[in-house]
Every structure is written in structure tokens, then in C-alpha cells.
Design a protein around this motif. Structure first.
Motif, PDB file in Angstrom:
ATOM      1  N   GLY A  41      40.608  13.148  85.345  1.00  0.00           N
ATOM      2  CA  GLY A  41      41.407  14.271  84.900  1.00  0.00           C
ATOM      3  C   GLY A  41      41.773  15.222  86.023  1.00  0.00           C
ATOM      4  O   GLY A  41      41.234  15.144  87.128  1.00  0.00           O
ATOM      5  N   TRP A  42      42.719  16.070  85.695  1.00  0.00           N
ATOM      6  CA  TRP A  42      43.111  17.168  86.581  1.00  0.00           C
ATOM      7  C   TRP A  42      42.909  18.487  85.844  1.00  0.00           C
ATOM      8  O   TRP A  42      43.283  18.614  84.676  1.00  0.00           O
ATOM      9  CB  TRP A  42      44.580  17.031  87.000  1.00  0.00           C
ATOM     10  N   TYR A  43      42.321  19.428  86.536  1.00  0.00           N
ATOM     11  CA  TYR A  43      42.118  20.771  86.031  1.00  0.00           C
ATOM     12  C   TYR A  43      42.699  21.732  87.067  1.00  0.00           C
ATOM     13  O   TYR A  43      42.923  21.346  88.223  1.00  0.00           O
ATOM     14  CB  TYR A  43      40.626  21.049  85.826  1.00  0.00           C
ATOM     15  N   ARG A  44      42.913  22.973  86.651  1.00  0.00           N
ATOM     16  CA  ARG A  44      43.424  23.953  87.603  1.00  0.00           C
ATOM     17  C   ARG A  44      42.789  25.311  87.344  1.00  0.00           C
ATOM     18  O   ARG A  44      42.363  25.605  86.233  1.00  0.00           O
ATOM     19  CB  ARG A  44      44.947  24.059  87.525  1.00  0.00           C
ATOM     20  N   GLN A  45      42.763  26.108  88.410  1.00  0.00           N
ATOM     21  CA  GLN A  45      42.220  27.449  88.306  1.00  0.00           C
ATOM     22  C   GLN A  45      43.092  28.402  89.098  1.00  0.00           C
ATOM     23  O   GLN A  45      43.228  28.261  90.318  1.00  0.00           O
ATOM     24  CB  GLN A  45      40.778  27.497  88.818  1.00  0.00           C
ATOM     25  N   ALA A  46      43.682  29.337  88.387  1.00  0.00           N
ATOM     26  CA  ALA A  46      44.494  30.369  89.012  1.00  0.00           C
ATOM     27  C   ALA A  46      43.606  31.566  89.352  1.00  0.00           C
ATOM     28  O   ALA A  46      42.544  31.747  88.745  1.00  0.00           O
ATOM     29  CB  ALA A  46      45.623  30.782  88.079  1.00  0.00           C
ATOM     30  N   ILE A 105      43.027  11.181  81.581  1.00  0.00           N
ATOM     31  CA  ILE A 105      43.360   9.802  81.252  1.00  0.00           C
ATOM     32  C   ILE A 105      42.054   9.031  81.112  1.00  0.00           C
ATOM     33  O   ILE A 105      41.200   9.069  82.003  1.00  0.00           O
ATOM     34  CB  ILE A 105      44.307   9.184  82.307  1.00  0.00           C
ATOM     35  N   SER A 106      41.891   8.358  79.996  1.00  0.00           N
ATOM     36  CA  SER A 106      40.656   7.630  79.741  1.00  0.00           C
ATOM     37  C   SER A 106      40.624   6.342  80.546  1.00  0.00           C
ATOM     38  O   SER A 106      41.612   5.942  81.176  1.00  0.00           O
ATOM     39  CB  SER A 106      40.539   7.310  78.252  1.00  0.00           C
ATOM     40  N   SER A 107      39.471   5.678  80.506  1.00  0.00           N
ATOM     41  CA  SER A 107      39.352   4.404  81.208  1.00  0.00           C
ATOM     42  C   SER A 107      40.269   3.352  80.596  1.00  0.00           C
ATOM     43  O   SER A 107      40.595   2.353  81.243  1.00  0.00           O
ATOM     44  CB  SER A 107      37.899   3.923  81.175  1.00  0.00           C
ATOM     45  N   TYR A 108      40.718   3.587  79.367  1.00  0.00           N
ATOM     46  CA  TYR A 108      41.645   2.660  78.708  1.00  0.00           C
ATOM     47  C   TYR A 108      43.100   3.043  78.922  1.00  0.00           C
ATOM     48  O   TYR A 108      43.992   2.312  78.496  1.00  0.00           O
ATOM     49  CB  TYR A 108      41.351   2.608  77.210  1.00  0.00           C
ATOM     50  N   GLY A 109      43.336   4.228  79.538  1.00  0.00           N
ATOM     51  CA  GLY A 109      44.701   4.658  79.788  1.00  0.00           C
ATOM     52  C   GLY A 109      45.252   5.647  78.784  1.00  0.00           C
ATOM     53  O   GLY A 109      46.429   6.024  78.869  1.00  0.00           O
ATOM     54  N   THR A 110      44.434   6.098  77.856  1.00  0.00           N
ATOM     55  CA  THR A 110      44.880   7.111  76.905  1.00  0.00           C
ATOM     56  C   THR A 110      44.985   8.459  77.611  1.00  0.00           C
ATOM     57  O   THR A 110      44.057   8.878  78.299  1.00  0.00           O
ATOM     58  CB  THR A 110      43.894   7.223  75.740  1.00  0.00           C
ATOM     59  N   THR A 111      46.107   9.118  77.428  1.00  0.00           N
ATOM     60  CA  THR A 111      46.355  10.380  78.127  1.00  0.00           C
ATOM     61  C   THR A 111      46.304  11.579  77.181  1.00  0.00           C
ATOM     62  O   THR A 111      46.545  11.456  75.979  1.00  0.00           O
ATOM     63  CB  THR A 111      47.712  10.360  78.835  1.00  0.00           C
ATOM     64  N   ARG A 127      46.673   6.292  86.490  1.00  0.00           N
ATOM     65  CA  ARG A 127      45.555   5.819  87.291  1.00  0.00           C
ATOM     66  C   ARG A 127      45.807   4.406  87.774  1.00  0.00           C
ATOM     67  O   ARG A 127      46.497   3.628  87.098  1.00  0.00           O
ATOM     68  CB  ARG A 127      44.242   5.901  86.516  1.00  0.00           C
ATOM     69  N   ASP A 128      45.231   4.081  88.924  1.00  0.00           N
ATOM     70  CA  ASP A 128      45.372   2.756  89.521  1.00  0.00           C
ATOM     71  C   ASP A 128      43.969   2.241  89.818  1.00  0.00           C
ATOM     72  O   ASP A 128      43.298   2.734  90.716  1.00  0.00           O
ATOM     73  CB  ASP A 128      46.210   2.855  90.803  1.00  0.00           C
ATOM     74  N   GLY A 129      43.546   1.236  89.057  1.00  0.00           N
ATOM     75  CA  GLY A 129      42.197   0.717  89.198  1.00  0.00           C
ATOM     76  C   GLY A 129      41.975  -0.043  90.487  1.00  0.00           C
ATOM     77  O   GLY A 129      40.836  -0.122  90.969  1.00  0.00           O
ATOM     78  N   VAL A 130      43.003  -0.586  91.048  1.00  0.00           N
ATOM     79  CA  VAL A 130      42.868  -1.324  92.310  1.00  0.00           C
ATOM     80  C   VAL A 130      42.702  -0.348  93.469  1.00  0.00           C
ATOM     81  O   VAL A 130      41.812  -0.488  94.312  1.00  0.00           O
ATOM     82  CB  VAL A 130      44.083  -2.237  92.541  1.00  0.00           C
ATOM     83  N   LYS A 131      43.549   0.671  93.503  1.00  0.00           N
ATOM     84  CA  LYS A 131      43.473   1.668  94.573  1.00  0.00           C
ATOM     85  C   LYS A 131      42.412   2.729  94.303  1.00  0.00           C
ATOM     86  O   LYS A 131      42.079   3.510  95.196  1.00  0.00           O
ATOM     87  CB  LYS A 131      44.833   2.338  94.756  1.00  0.00           C
TER      88      LYS A 131
END
Length: 115
Positions: free
Chosen positions: A35-40, A51-57, A71-75
Motif C-alpha cells: 500500500g501507499w500512505y501519505r502524511q501532510a 493492493i492485496s496479494s491477489y491484486g484487489t485494490t 504490483r509486479d511480482g517479478v520485479k
């Protein structure tokens, strides 16, 4: 040793685009939700997208239709494509890796949206 290394932040004008990347090492990447989070400044850290390990966003309402997580599982990377950026998107963006037991954080990358 677990490492999450973010890159791609910077200064962009309103309406512009940025692409953030997070490279993960030291974890079984396929077992973790990312995931991505942010803090202002002066605000609490908030969820941007996951994004889950299955690709659910999942997206925060404030970024739906403008940001895309993948996500890219290879990279072993997770990417956040940010379009139509607004000044209120200005924050430090953090990469997160989470399984059922533990979570890890990157060091953060600054995104500034300003004319």
C-alpha cells in the motif's frame, strides 16, 4: 533485513502526473498486501491506496479516478501512478507492506504539488 525503498517523488504543477515506485526486499512479496500512505504537515498519516496479494485494490475517496496502484511480482515492486495532481496531494508518501502479523514501512518520498 526488510527494505522498502521508495522513489519517484518530486515537485509537479497542479494537473500534472507523477509515478511513485517501491522496491521490496527481505519479504516473501507474494504474501504481503502492499500500500501507499501519505502524511501532510500537521496531519495524521492516511491511506492512499492498497493492493492485496491477489491484486484487489482499494482507494481513498479523495484519489479515486486519479491514482492507480499496481504490483509486479517479478520485479517485487509496487507502483502508484498519480494523475491530475492537486495541491492537497502534497505530502510525504510512504510504502507499506502488510501481512496478518506484521507491517513494514519505507522511509518516505516527498510529493509537492505547486505552481
Amino acid at each position: 533485513q526488510v527494505q522498502l525503498v521508495e522513489s519517484g517523488g518530486g515537485l509537479v504543477q497542479p494537473g500534472g502526473s507523477l509515478r511513485l515506485s517501491c522496491a521490496a526486499s527481505g519479504i516473501i512479496f507474494s504474501s504481503y498486501a502492499m500500500g501507499w500512505y501519505r502524511q501532510a504537515p500537521g496531519k495524521q498519516r492516511e491511506l492512499v491506496a492498497t493492493i492485496s496479494s491477489y491484486g484487489t485494490t482499494n482507494y481513498a475517496d479523495s484519489v479515486k479516478g486519479r491514482f492507480t496502484i499496481s504490483r509486479d511480482g517479478v520485479k517485487r515492486t509496487v507502483t502508484l501512478q498519480m494523475n491530475s495532481l492537486k495541491p492537497e496531494d502534497t505530502a510525504v508518501y510512504y510504502c507499506n507492506a502488510q501481512d496478518r502479523l506484521i507491517g513494514y514501512w519505507g522511509q518516505g518520498t516527498q510529493v509537492t504539488v505547486s505552481s
